[in-house]
Design a protein around this motif. Structure first.
Motif, PDB file in Angstrom:
ATOM      1  N   ARG A 644       0.615   5.452  -0.790  1.00 57.10           N
ATOM      2  CA  ARG A 644       1.623   4.398  -0.645  1.00 57.10           C
ATOM      3  C   ARG A 644       0.994   3.025  -0.880  1.00 57.10           C
ATOM      4  O   ARG A 644      -0.049   2.705  -0.326  1.00 57.10           O
ATOM      5  CB  ARG A 644       2.236   4.451   0.758  1.00 57.10           C
ATOM      6  CG  ARG A 644       3.384   3.468   0.989  1.00 57.10           C
ATOM      7  CD  ARG A 644       3.958   3.669   2.372  1.00 57.10           C
ATOM      8  NE  ARG A 644       5.135   2.821   2.604  1.00 57.10           N
ATOM      9  CZ  ARG A 644       5.098   1.588   3.091  1.00 57.10           C
ATOM     10  NH1 ARG A 644       3.923   1.047   3.415  1.00 57.10           N
ATOM     11  NH2 ARG A 644       6.194   0.889   3.269  1.00 57.10           N
ATOM     12  N   GLY A 645       1.643   2.240  -1.694  1.00 64.62           N
ATOM     13  CA  GLY A 645       1.125   0.937  -2.070  1.00 64.62           C
ATOM     14  C   GLY A 645       0.514   0.926  -3.451  1.00 64.62           C
ATOM     15  O   GLY A 645       0.306  -0.140  -4.039  1.00 64.62           O
ATOM     16  N   CYS A 646       0.238   2.140  -3.987  1.00 62.45           N
ATOM     17  CA  CYS A 646      -0.337   2.233  -5.328  1.00 62.45           C
ATOM     18  C   CYS A 646       0.537   3.040  -6.284  1.00 62.45           C
ATOM     19  O   CYS A 646       0.191   3.181  -7.454  1.00 62.45           O
ATOM     20  CB  CYS A 646      -1.736   2.857  -5.268  1.00 62.45           C
ATOM     21  SG  CYS A 646      -3.049   1.615  -5.054  1.00 62.45           S
ATOM     22  N   ARG A 647       1.625   3.596  -5.787  1.00 60.23           N
ATOM     23  CA  ARG A 647       2.555   4.264  -6.682  1.00 60.23           C
ATOM     24  C   ARG A 647       3.230   3.215  -7.563  1.00 60.23           C
ATOM     25  O   ARG A 647       3.427   2.073  -7.132  1.00 60.23           O
ATOM     26  CB  ARG A 647       3.598   5.041  -5.881  1.00 60.23           C
ATOM     27  CG  ARG A 647       3.000   6.111  -4.977  1.00 60.23           C
ATOM     28  CD  ARG A 647       4.007   6.657  -3.993  1.00 60.23           C
ATOM     29  NE  ARG A 647       4.513   5.621  -3.083  1.00 60.23           N
ATOM     30  CZ  ARG A 647       5.252   5.874  -2.007  1.00 60.23           C
ATOM     31  NH1 ARG A 647       5.577   7.124  -1.710  1.00 60.23           N
ATOM     32  NH2 ARG A 647       5.670   4.890  -1.237  1.00 60.23           N
ATOM     33  N   LEU A 648       3.577   3.598  -8.773  1.00 55.37           N
ATOM     34  CA  LEU A 648       4.172   2.628  -9.691  1.00 55.37           C
ATOM     35  C   LEU A 648       5.421   1.997  -9.090  1.00 55.37           C
ATOM     36  O   LEU A 648       5.637   0.780  -9.205  1.00 55.37           O
ATOM     37  CB  LEU A 648       4.508   3.296 -11.029  1.00 55.37           C
ATOM     38  CG  LEU A 648       5.167   2.394 -12.073  1.00 55.37           C
ATOM     39  CD1 LEU A 648       4.259   1.232 -12.442  1.00 55.37           C
ATOM     40  CD2 LEU A 648       5.561   3.182 -13.315  1.00 55.37           C
TER      41      LEU A 648
END
Length: 714
Positions: A644-648
């Motif tokens: 979470r926080g790095c998903r597109l």
């Protein structure tokens, strides 16, 4: 890898070339030693050529075994060129499909299919001269009846691996004085393949074209920096440096950043008086000439003129010209002068670079500096482009399993030993040079007292390795620049006469017999271990037969070819669109070659199909770029690969000021979006989504929607 001992200069006596400490007296009869030397050169040369060819055949076989490349369909072969690899290969295919070479070049120079509603010069924007050259060569040689175009391309890239290994082999041989070290370097390169190259599954990637030429350049620089070269040898090596540097630059868009690190290495060695200043200036000139030649061939690509390396070289040469007597004075004065020199050069570099970029209005590489600023903790960022890099594993720190693999092949402990010993010697030499006004590269008179000095070619490779090691530790994708050099440096050191002399003297076991025994026993024992440990694994790897299998993507490409017009425009993820352009020839809205500000802005807009935006806004954005179809991927819409926080979708939510999905913390200024996620809600085919989009294709992975025309909305 040789450390020379040199006598301290004293006025009034004459210096003659001195034999090395352990060199045997010359015999009057030279026929025997000369014949042995020539035989060793022949054997070593053939062995290097053999190991290079073996490497090329090895990676070719692995590629065939992994994909069954010779038996799959053409569309499957093209799909196997993932992400930007497919984009680069598409231009090779495009050149071959053009009626004439001239027409193919014109299509590349006035391309309107790579970025819809925008005409760009691909030869200016991208480093694709290798594809142009190969396509022309394929036509000239009339290979159509003998070899398929894809095999000509693949075999050329795999053939460059032979050049890569031969260059490492020769560099190690030059440093150590024996071809045994070259053989060990090649062996380590092959057995550490997961960490030295990824050529077998990313064939068209730019680094697979450029790194063999970079290795060739390092070999030529190593030879050029050897002491007491004849003028002809210097000119010959300098010519090879120019050619290899140019080929390296023309084949990779990141050339300027690699050359910057190399220039910093040369600058550091020059400041410490460990490399002749005249040769450093010559190498600076080579870098400048190579970049300017590429600038001309790329139709005045301003990104090259605004590169940091050009600003740095200009600043270094200007400051060096005006700051006289930099290398004279007591130790304290020399250190003070050196610190002032560094400050002035860095300040002038930054000032010059900013002025050039302002004049040229250059923004092509700003995302790289935003990424570096955030990566090294100089403030958090919400910038979409910077976070796109930060969240990719390839741009993260070097993972621990890399060191475990290097430990298994014994290269890591030996490399650390080599690094510690050579760094200690380098520090001693640097301190000695800072306390001495004279230069160790002049043939000055001497007296009997001896001091340790380091050969310039050894010093360069040490500094090169340290700087690129720091780069690899900070950015995993750049490890391929370092690990191959580690193989070369380590093998050169452990086969070096003087390396073992230093170590055995340190533990009071030195004797010429011990040195000779250890020098050859250690590499032989390593080879025996590697054979015992890895030969069964290599044989198992070569016998492991697999087959390419991606039916969903094949189905998508076949559907596009059969059910859409040649002029249709597709939008979606930049990785998939590169494949669509290659396999179908359709026009795309964006692509993975990210070194353009307008393209980055466009990509962020296209990616709103994965954000929480209303359908009318998404429709308006897509129509702005002439989109006819969008391809929605479940693997992105419901991504689980990143945290979470790095998903597109998270990056888009943050950039849009929206709260992210799932449990967890959010920045206090983020707000809940009033709209559901577009990529999920569009699948309902209910108003208002059905007003603007109609689904025309679906499988387990992809959903294709056609944008309705205005007259269809009523």
């Amino acid at each position: 890898m040789t450390f020379l001992k040199r006598r301290r200069p004293v006025k009034g006596t004459e210096e003659h070339p001195r034999q090395q400490e352990d060199e045997q007296p010359k015999d009057k009869s030279r026929s025997g030693p000369t014949a042995i030397k020539h035989a060793a050169l022949v054997v070593g040369g053939f062995l290097g050529l053999f190991l290079g060819l073996i490497t090329s055949v090895y990676v070719t076989t692995l590629h065939e075994n992994d994909l069954w490349f010779s038996s799959i369909q053409e569309v499957e072969r093209e799909i196997s060129f993932r992400t930007e690899c497919g984009l680069y290969y598409s231009y090779y295919k495009q050149m071959l499909q053009a009626p004439t070479i001239i027409q193919g070049l014109k299509e590349l120079m006035y391309d309107n299919r790579t970025e819809s509603r925008r005409t760009i010069n691909l030869l200016k924007r991208m480093n694709i001269y290798q594809e142009v050259f190969l396509s022309i060569l394929y036509r000239i040689l009339s290979l159509q009846n003998y070899l398929e175009p894809v095999y000509f391309y693949v075999y050329t890239v795999f053939g460059l691996q032979a050049l890569y290994v031969i260059s490492l082999y020769m560099t190690s041989w030059l440093l150590s004085g024996t071809w045994i070290s070259g053989a060990l370097a090649a062996l380590w390169y092959i057995l550490n393949r997961p960490d030295t190259t990824r050529v077998e599954f990313t064939i068209p990637l730019r680094e697979n074209w450029s790194l063999p030429f970079f290795a060739l350049q390092i070999m030529a620089i190593t030879y050029y920096l050897r002491p007491q070269l004849k003028p002809f040898q210097q000119r010959l090596s300098l010519t090879l440096i120019v050619a290899s540097t140019f080929l390296f630059c023309i084949t990779w868009q990141f050339n300027q950043f690699i050359l910057l690190i190399q220039a910093v290495a040369l600058f550091s060695l020059d400041c410490l008086n460990m490399v002749p200043a005249s040769k450093v200036r010559s190498l600076y000139l080579v870098q400048v000439v190579s970049l300017l030649l590429v600038w001309i061939l790329q139709f005045n690509n301003t990104m090259l003129l605004g590169s940091l390396v050009l600003s740095f070289i200009l600043a270094a040469l200007v400051v060096q010209h005006f700051q006289k007597n930099l290398k004279c004075g007591t130790f304290a004065i020399r250190v003070a002068k050196l610190m002032l020199h560094l400050i002035v050069v860095l300040s002038l570099t930054i000032l010059t670079n900013n002025i050039i970029k302002r004049i040229l209005g250059l923004e092509s590489d700003e995302h790289i500096f935003k990424f570096l600023k955030a990566k090294f903790g100089f403030g958090a960022t919400r910038d979409f482009d910077a976070k796109l890099y930060l969240c990719e594993e390839a741009f993260g720190l070097l993972p621990h399993d890399t060191f475990q693999r290097l430990l298994h092949t014994l290269i890591l402990p030996l490399y650390l030993l080599v690094l510690v010993v050579t760094l200690i010697v380098a520090v001693i030499v640097a301190i000695g040079n800072l306390g001495n006004c004279s230069t160790p590269f002049q043939n000055l008179p001497v007296k009997e007292e001896k001091v340790i000095v380091m050969r310039p070619d050894v010093a360069y490779n040490l500094m090169h390795n340290v700087l690129f090691g720091l780069l690899a530790l900070s950015t995993m994708r750049m490890k391929y620049l370092w690990t191959s050099h580690v193989c070369m440096v380590s093998s050169a050191a452990i086969c070096s006469h003087h390396f073992w002399s230093l170590n055995l003297k340190a533990i009071r076991l030195y004797s010429p017999q011990w040195v000779r025994a250890v020098r050859f026993a250690v590499p032989i024992l390593i080879c025996i271990y590697l054979y015992h440990e890895f030969w069964p694994k290599v044989m198992a790897e070569l016998s492991d037969l697999r087959e390419f299998y991606d039916p969903d993507t094949v189905e998508l490409m076949n559907w596009i070819n059969m059910n859409t017009s040649r002029d249709a425009v597709f939008a979606g993820s930049m990785q998939l669109l590169a494949g669509i352009k290659l396999c179908t020839g359709r026009t795309i809205t964006n692509h993975p070659h990210y070194e353009d500000k307008k393209l980055r802005d466009r990509t962020k807009q296209i990616y709103q199909i994965y954000s929480k935006r209303p359908p009318d806004e998404v429709y308006r954005i897509l129509r702005l770029y002439g989109t006819n179809y969008i391809v929605v991927e479940d693997s992105i819409c419901y991504e689980r690969r990143h945290s979470r926080g790095c998903r597109l979708r998270d990056l888009l939510d943050i950039a849009n000021g929206h709260v992210m999905d799932g449990s967890g913390e959010n920045d206090p200024d983020l707000k809940t979006s009033p709209y559901p996620r577009f990529c999920d809600e569009i699948k309902s085919t209910a108003p208002p989504y059905s007003t603007y989009f109609s689904r025309v294709f679906k499988n387990k992975t992809f959903h294709v929607y056609r944008l309705k025309k205005k007259k269809e909305m009523h």
